[in-house]
Design a protein around this motif. Structure first.
Motif, PDB file in Angstrom:
ATOM      1  N   ALA A1417       0.833  -1.193   0.000  1.00  0.00           N
ATOM      2  CA  ALA A1417       0.000   0.000   0.000  1.00  0.00           C
ATOM      3  C   ALA A1417       0.870   1.247   0.000  1.00  0.00           C
ATOM      4  O   ALA A1417       1.927   1.273   0.644  1.00  0.00           O
ATOM      5  N   THR A1426      -4.955   5.935   1.709  1.00  0.00           N
ATOM      6  CA  THR A1426      -4.199   4.990   0.879  1.00  0.00           C
ATOM      7  C   THR A1426      -4.657   5.191  -0.550  1.00  0.00           C
ATOM      8  O   THR A1426      -5.827   4.948  -0.884  1.00  0.00           O
ATOM      9  N   ILE A1429      -2.713   0.576  -4.349  1.00  0.00           N
ATOM     10  CA  ILE A1429      -2.456  -0.788  -3.891  1.00  0.00           C
ATOM     11  C   ILE A1429      -1.708  -1.513  -4.998  1.00  0.00           C
ATOM     12  O   ILE A1429      -2.168  -1.554  -6.149  1.00  0.00           O
TER      13      ILE A1429
END
Length: 1610
Positions: A1417, A1426, A1429
């Protein structure tokens, strides 16, 4: 007649197995014996016991006489006399023995180094004696040559050489002299020995003892070893009794320290030696093991255990079982092996694997013992079998002391109705087990002597048939797998006792050749899994469909498989993960090399009994016929199966052609087939017999072949033709007749009816087997149904010789060696070798065991003269002339039986003797004597040591690592690293801190290092002498000497180091206690030093501080916890343990010191408690603390308790008294200060008064150590939390002096400016320390979580708030802590699983983190969001993330920094990124082929010198560092490693690389030259090493030990 017989038995049976003459005559009382002249007793330092010394050179005036007068008699009937003595250096001695003969005469036998030659008369024999000397001396080598002309170590025969007899040398050693009294009288005077009448020991000698026995005893082995060596008591051999033995230090050799001189009738060398075994299994095909090194497999072949090197095929054998071996198990280090046999005698044997000798044998289950499992440490053994009612019984044994000569005891046992297929002990906890079977998976635990279990909640899977269980070693303890016949694999949470995950393995839906992956989930008929083995990298399964499959731990796909001929019954992954062993129910054993994907077959085997075999001596091949309807051809040297012929009927007999690659096979249907081996072609097939073919043979020239049927028919074939056509057939012959036939003409030459040869028998005898002897003798040998062997002349048919009772059962086969010297017979399960030469007397045969079923056939193969060694045995009758001196046989390798003596359990010994007598089929009168002997013995039940449930008792932290001492440690002054600081204190130690306020000495332990710290400056000195965890410290009263104690490495004795405080050097060492050292103390005058062993060896040892030689020792019955000398009397001391309080006194006589002990029980009013701590005050009052929190005050003069009070609610582990103030510390974390002045004063006046609680503090853990000044105002206290506290009672304050992690440290990182460093651990804490003071600045604690990694933010503008530390936790969160505010600034949650790696980007704009699932992440440290990914590594845990500043315009990619990630599947991804532009592109992808997620980990890092270079290490074909160039796209350099790397770090200075290994080795490597140095300062496996940004400092971590090094460079 019965009355006199009973009297005779009573007179002699008491003397078995031996008579301790000094004890029997009570020599020390001098009532039944007499002494004259200078006879005294003294404590011998070598033997560590009291012995008698005779001085004076006149034998008539200086002696010991037994019995008191020469008119009396000892009446000792033992055949052998053993004398334990040492001649005085440069002196002469004499020994006189008066021996009564059955003829009524008394013969005097004398030996002395005063006699120059042998002399004899009718009543007197005089023998010169040649004294032995210390090993390696000139005198010793001369004496050996004089005795026999060859090196015989210290095992000597009693002969002399003229000119060398004389005074004893200065290095003369203690000697065990054994004299065969029967042999001496028989050989030299033609008399029969009756009994020993008197013994007179004269002049210049020291004597420990004497004893007589009918057994040939070997002083070089212990009882426990001899019991398991297969020695039968009927053979008259055994070990030396314990009370007669000489002490041998751990790892030493008896024969290097002492002399053993024998005068005895010699036993022969074994004629046969087991060379190779072809076969695998017997009772089960699910039994085979890897050794820890991975180069050897251990498996059973019926009753024999085979250890085979996989590279060379070399075999070692473990012989002792009498039935098929049904279970095997190793301890974690593969040094101890346990085995069980099936059948009604389900005995368990424990073996020393390296020496191949049996350490213990015991029987608990009635029959059908099917499963064994050792704990990792080898201290606990678990077994599953059936009791007398055929109910399943689980037994757990204590095997902790078995390698040290101790016995095996039952810790717990339980009966159960559930089915158990297998049971295994958890590698992380000796008290926890898991089992599986039909409809159940259960977890077991031993607690307080009871074995309890609880079922796993299987839910809908409760009806499955479970076949095997396995732990995922090297990871958390809560993960285990269970396999089933339905294909379900259950992942079980150990803590919640519930199913964590379920997977079902299904066969592929398409042909194997067209698929690459197997389907693993869904409905349908699953893969029946018989066995499962889990490594940290992958899972191996063996299934009913014949496949060995390797899976990743999520069972997503099959990445490797191997198909077998039958169902795979066992799979096992080697410790290094490089190989996977597989066994099949069809008798095959092999292994898969994971890296090369190659499969090797180690052993094949018939699946049923072998009925016949034949040997091709030219090509060294064997062909076998079996009930499994196969005929197989084997290579004799490699033991590999070359050919396999399958038959429709059962083959019964086989024969090789003498010159061609052809063999014939006869079957149960009467068919005879002839095969060509090279072409695997059937040459001919004939049916000339109605019954089965029982015999086949070729003529020596190969022209003819012969076959014999079970109904008496014979057939002759022409084997010169390929069709082998029949020439002639003879009809049936009678079974009671032996026929000799001239082979070429098939004419009857001789007929002998053996049924009429035994005129005394009431039934007709019949012939069973026949064979010819070599042509030179012209004999035909016949075995009969009456269990006889008949020697018949092949020419005349006359009976020449007859031997009866050849075997216990009928003789099934016989053969004669080609040289005509030996006859080999087989009967039931044993082979016997007889001397073939016909002599006047029958020579007893040698017997060899190992088969678990009746032997079908035996054959003598040609051999060289050197392979056979025979020796004629004397029958014990008198001889007409004395023998000349001859060389002795090699020293018998007698492994021992348990010692009989004080405190030993004799039951196991006599059970063994009983079974041996039965097995040996001894005469009835011998067996009756044995039973009568048992009637005179009282068997002792002795409790075996169990680890006490007391926190005061030291328990070493469990470790799976072992130290590799074969390392290249640098020379003094040339070290590339110097130890700068140790961070932390070992809270697992006990009394492992000392402080002297007058001198300022302050020392404590951390791991295996003693840290001496200056409390004013904080500087440290380090004493390095141990390799294991230090248990305790002690300091002299003048604070000039410190003692430290730690366990020994590799199972050796504990090591105590004596340190000179001023110079910081080790001045002496002591290696004595077999277990850990529990406590130590110096006397008030510092003249004595006291050490106490742990529960495995509860012994108090007293040492002189001048020489550190042992002065005295005392053993007690239970564990000891604490010890202290009295401050008012140097000769008084006390210790406490589970059995109470011990008052001790030292008594000194000259140089001898004796320690006397008086045990006193705890007062009844405090209940059933154990005293756990003690201390004295200055007025002869002793205080003791108990595990219930009570304190007892004792008057040392009367040894009575005059006062008790409840000082705490928990166990008191620390007591300290200064003046009238008493300190107590307990496991409730309380530290209390009591005033006891009034009580002590009033007790002096004859009454009592209460004590006063003055002050109390609550600390952060259980109190384990304390040191205070003389008035108890200030001191230092240590706790199990790894903290050392400064305590000031005046201000009632506590200040943290030393801090450390209690649990495992997962990461340590320097701040960019190197002013701070941070650590994180399993306890969920992130700690920030200042540098260079190494003091704890702040601790951020997260409850119920583990922090797996940490990192610092890059150098930033101070206006933005200063540096931050971010930690990654097991719940998938990231927490950012601001150092300036000492608060958490932000919490992120980018992962659903535990975080395994974390790193700020080079400019600090983002945080890169990775989880255990392989997902990475990219998060903002400002917003906590975030925004990316990365799933390229999905499925494999990420081990490393690293970011560096680097532009890559030369690759056509935009970015101002570069980062990499390494995952456990041996893959490394390299990325170019510009986070301001939200760009992140894959730059390179490196793959290093190997199984996924295995240990050791995959590690990668950019080179600090050149970021375009990636350094990688991980699991692969070789242990090495690989240097990969991103520009050249290839590995440009490799550096070999001696161990797998568990961690590594690259320095920005000097091209240095630090590598840590599981073997506790820190290796410093110079990458440019490959030069390296090894450092051994940790007590466990290294898990982290990290250079500082400048490269000047290095951190290394092993569990919770943090060492800081200063880098000097190479």
């Amino acid at each position: 007649i019965a009355i006199p017989l009973k009297c005779v038995l009573c007179l002699t049976v008491w003397q078995h197995p031996y008579v301790n003459i000094f004890k029997h005559m009570r020599v020390e009382e001098w009532k039944k014996t007499s002494r004259e002249g200078d006879v005294t007793s003294y404590m011998d330092k070598t033997l560590m016991c009291s012995v008698f010394r005779i001085r004076g050179s006149i034998p008539a005036s200086n002696y010991i006489l037994l019995p008191k007068t020469s008119t009396q008699s000892l009446g000792l009937t033992g055949r052998y006399l053993y004398l334990l003595f040492r001649p005085s250096p440069a002196k002469h001695f004499v020994v006189h023995l008066d021996i009564a003969a059955e003829e009524g005469q008394v013969i005097r036998v004398s030996f002395s180094n005063l006699f120059k030659e042998f002399k004899s008369t009718a009543t007197w024999l005089q023998f010169p004696f040649l004294c032995g000397a210390a090993k390696g001396s000139v005198y010793e080598s001369t004496a050996k040559t004089a005795r026999h002309g060859k090196n015989t170590s210290s095992l000597n025969i009693f002969f002399y050489w003229p000119g060398l007899v004389g005074p004893a040398p200065s290095t003369v050693r203690w000697t065990c002299l054994m004299m065969d009294l029967q042999y001496v009288l028989s050989v030299y005077l033609n008399r029969r020995h009756s009994h020993l009448k008197t013994v007179k020991l004269c002049a210049n000698m020291s004597v420990k003892n004497m004893f007589t026995s009918d057994l040939v005893l070997d002083p070089g082995v212990s009882f426990n070893e001899a019991k398991q060596a297969g020695l039968a008591s009927s053979l008259g051999t055994g070990p030396m009794p314990r009370e007669m033995s000489f002490p041998v230090p751990k790892g030493g050799s008896w024969h290097d320290l002492y002399d053993y001189i024998r005068w005895v009738k010699l036993h022969p060398d074994p004629i046969l030696r087991l060379n190779r075994i072809i076969g695998f299994g017997g009772a089960t095909m699910k039994c085979a093991l890897w050794t820890k090194s991975g180069d050897t497999v251990v498996y059973p072949c019926h009753a024999i255990i085979v250890s085979m090197k996989i590279s060379s095929g070399q075999q070692r054998f473990f012989i002792g079982h009498t039935d098929k071996v049904s279970a095997l198990t190793f301890n974690g280090s593969s040094t101890v092996l346990a085995s069980a046999q099936t059948g009604i005698q389900s005995v368990v044997r424990v073996w020393n694997y390296l020496k191949a000798n049996c350490l213990a044998m015991f029987k608990t289950h009635a029959h059908s013992l099917s499963s064994l499992s050792f704990s990792y440490s080898g201290g606990v053994l678990c077994g599953v079998g059936k009791d007398g009612h055929s109910k399943t019984m689980v037994v757990v044994w204590n095997t902790l002391r078995v390698t040290k000569g101790g016995e095996v005891s039952v810790l717990a046992k339980a009966h159960t109705d559930v089915d158990i297929q297998t049971m295994k002990i958890a590698f992380f906890d000796d008290t926890r087990m898991v089992s599986c079977g039909r409809d159940n998976v259960r977890l077991w635990r031993v607690r307080s002597g009871a074995l309890r279990s609880c079922p796993v909640n299987l839910g809908e899977y409760h009806a499955l048939d479970f076949t095997d269980v396995a732990f995922e070693e090297g990871h958390s303890a809560d993960r285990e797998f269970a396999s089933s016949r339905s294909g379900h694999i259950l992942e079980i949470d150990y803590r919640s006792v519930a199913i964590k995950n379920v997977r079902r393995l299904l066969p592929a839906q398409q042909p194997h050749a067209q698929r690459r992956e197997k389907q693993t989930f869904g409905m349908g008929l699953g893969i029946a899994v018989n066995s499962i083995s889990v490594s940290s990298a992958f899972c191996a399964t063996g299934s009913e469909d014949g496949f060995l499959r390797l899976w990743p731990l999520d069972f997503s796909t099959v990445f490797l498989e191997a198909e077998h001929e039958g169902p795979v019954s066992l799979v096992s992954v080697s410790d290094d993960g490089l190989s996977v062993m597989a066994a099949t129910s069809s008798g095959n054993l092999g292994y898969l090399d994971v890296s090369s994907r190659g499969y090797s077959t180690l052993m094949r085997s018939h699946t049923d009994g072998v009925l016949g075999f034949s040997v091709d001596g030219i090509r060294r091949r064997i062909t076998t016929a079996s009930c499994d309807r196969t005929v197989r051809v084997w290579d004799m040297d490699s033991m590999q199966q070359l050919y396999d012929f399958v038959s429709e009927d059962t083959p019964c007999s086989v024969a090789f052609h003498p010159s061609l690659q052809v063999f014939s096979c006869g079957s149960s249907s009467g068919l005879v087939r002839v095969f060509d081996i090279a072409s695997a072609k059937l040459l001919a097939e004939h049916k000339q017999h109605r019954g089965e073919v029982v015999g086949l043979a070729f003529s020596p020239d190969g022209e003819f072949m012969y076959s014999a049927g079970s109904l008496g028919s014979l057939a002759l074939y022409n084997s010169s033709q390929e069709d082998h056509h029949v020439l002639r057939v003879l009809g049936e012959l009678t079974l009671t007749t032996t026929h000799t036939i001239q082979l070429e003409l098939v004419e009857l030459l001789l007929r002998v009816d053996v049924s009429i040869l035994d005129v005394e028998s009431t039934s007709l005898d019949s012939a069973r087997k026949v064979c010819f002897s070599p042509a030179s003798t012209g004999h035909l040998l016949v075995t009969t149904s009456a269990n006889k062997i008949l020697w018949i002349s092949a020419n005349t048919g006359r009976l020449l010789r007859e031997v009866s009772k050849v075997h216990k059962h009928q003789c099934s086969s016989l053969a004669v060696s080609e040289d005509g010297r030996f006859l080999l017979t087989a009967g039931h399960n044993a082979v016997k070798v007889w001397d073939y030469i016909v002599t006047e007397d029958i020579i007893p045969p040698q017997m060899f065991i190992g088969h678990s079923q009746p032997i079908q056939s035996c054959l003598s193969v040609s051999h060289s003269e050197s392979d056979v060694n025979s020796r004629l045995l004397s029958n014990g009758m008198p001889r007409r002339t004395a023998p000349l001196p001859s060389s002795p046989p090699p020293c018998l390798d007698i492994s021992s039986i348990d010692r009989i003596g004080q405190g030993e359990n004799r039951c196991s010994l006599f059970n063994l003797l009983f079974f041996n007598l039965v097995a040996a089929n001894v005469p009835e009168h011998v067996f009756n004597l044995f039973l009568l002997f048992l009637c005179y013995l009282d068997f002792l039940e002795v409790e075996k040591p169990v680890r006490p449930d007391c926190y005061k008792h030291f328990t070493p932290r469990f470790k799976t690592s072992t130290l590799d001492q074969s390392t290249a440690t640098p020379e003094l002054g040339e070290e590339g690293l110097s130890l700068k600081a140790v961070i932390g204190y070992n809270g697992n130690g006990r009394a492992n801190m000392v402080w002297n306020p007058e001198t300022g000495l302050f020392a404590y332990s951390c791991g295996c290092v003693v840290v001496v710290e200056n409390l004013h400056t904080g500087s440290q000195r380090h004493w390095l002498g141990h390799t294991e965890e230090i248990s305790c410290l002690a300091v002299t009263n003048d604070a000039q000497t410190v003692a430290s104690a730690a366990g020994g490495s590799g199972g050796s004795r504990s090591l105590i180091c004596i340190w000179n405080v001023h110079y910081g050097t080790c001045s002496n060492t002591i290696s004595y206690h077999r277990g850990a050292v529990q406590a130590m103390s110096f006397s008030r005058d510092d003249y004595f030093f006291l050490t106490v062993g742990d529960f495995t060896d509860p012994e108090v040892a007293l040492w002189s501080t001048r020489t550190y030689q042992l002065l005295s020792r005392v053993s007690v019955s239970g564990p000891l916890y604490d010890v202290a000398f009295s401050p008012s009397a140097a000769s008084q001391l006390a210790c406490v343990g589970s059995q109470g309080l011990y008052f001790c006194n030292t008594h000194t006589q000259g140089l001898d010191v004796e320690l006397k002990v008086q045990r006193v029980c705890v007062p009844e009013e405090v209940g059933d408690v154990e005293p756990t701590a003690l201390c004295y005050n200055a007025n002869s009052i002793l205080f003791t603390g108990t595990n219930s929190g009570h304190v007892c005050a004792w008057d040392c003069n009367t040894q009575c308790c005059f006062m008790t009070w409840e000082a705490d609610q928990g166990e008191i582990g620390v007591l300290l008294c200064r003046g009238n103030r008493l300190l107590t510390g307990s496991n409730t974390r309380r530290l209390r200060l009591w005033g006891v002045a009034a009580s002590c004063e009033i007790h002096r006046l004859g009454s009592s008064a209460p004590v006063l609680l003055e002050q109390e503090m609550m600390l952060d853990g259980t109190v384990v150590s304390a040191a205070f000044d003389d008035v108890m105002d200030m001191g230092i206290v240590g706790t199990t939390a790894g903290t050392l506290w400064y305590i000031n009672w005046v201000d009632n304050t506590s200040i943290r002096l030393i801090s450390g992690h209690k649990s495992k440290v997962n990461d340590v990182v320097f701040s960019p400016d190197e002013r701070h460093f941070a650590t994180c651990g399993e306890d969920g804490s992130v700690r920030v320390w200042s540098a260079p003071s190494n003091e704890l600045v702040v601790q951020f604690q997260v409850l119920n979580q583990s922090c797996g990694s940490a990192c610092w933010s890059p150098v930033v503008n101070p206006s933005k708030g200063g540096a931050c530390v971010v930690g990654g936790y097991s719940d998938g969160t990231l927490r950012i802590f601001r150092l300036a505010s000492s608060e958490m600034e932000l919490k992120l949650h980018p992962h659903p699983v535990a975080v395994t790696a974390i790193q700020y980007s080079a400019n600090g704009q983002v945080i890169l983190s990775a989880g255990r699932d392989g997902l990475m992440a990219v998060s903002s440290p400002v917003t906590g969001l975030t925004f990316r990914i990365i799933s390229d590594h999905k499925g494999a845990p990420i081990t490393t993330i690293q970011c560096v500043k680097k532009q890559y315009k030369e690759f056509g990619l935009e970015g101002n920094e570069m980062w990499l990630a390494a995952s456990a599947d041996r893959r490394v991804s390299v990325w170019a990124a510009d986070w301001m532009k939200d760009k992140c592109e894959l730059l390179d992808w490196l793959t290093f082929p190997a199984p996924s997620d295995s240990l050791p980990p995959s590690l990668a890092a950019f080179s600090p010198i050149d970021p375009g270079l990636v350094v990688y290490t991980g699991y692969g074909v070789e242990r090495e560092l690989s240097f990969y160039s991103l520009a050249k796209k290839r590995v440009i350099k490799k550096i070999a490693l001696s161990h797998w790397a568990m961690c590594f770090s690259l320095s920005s200075k000097g091209r240095l690389i630090a590598v840590g290994s599981k073997e506790r080795v820190l290796k410093l490597i110079k990458s440019s030259s490959g030069r390296f140095q090894d450092f051994l300062h940790h007590s466990d496996s290294l898990q982290t090493c990290r250079f500082s940004p400048s490269g000047k400092l290095l951190f290394t971590v092993a569990y919770n030990e943090i060492l800081l090094w200063e880098v000097q460079g190479l």
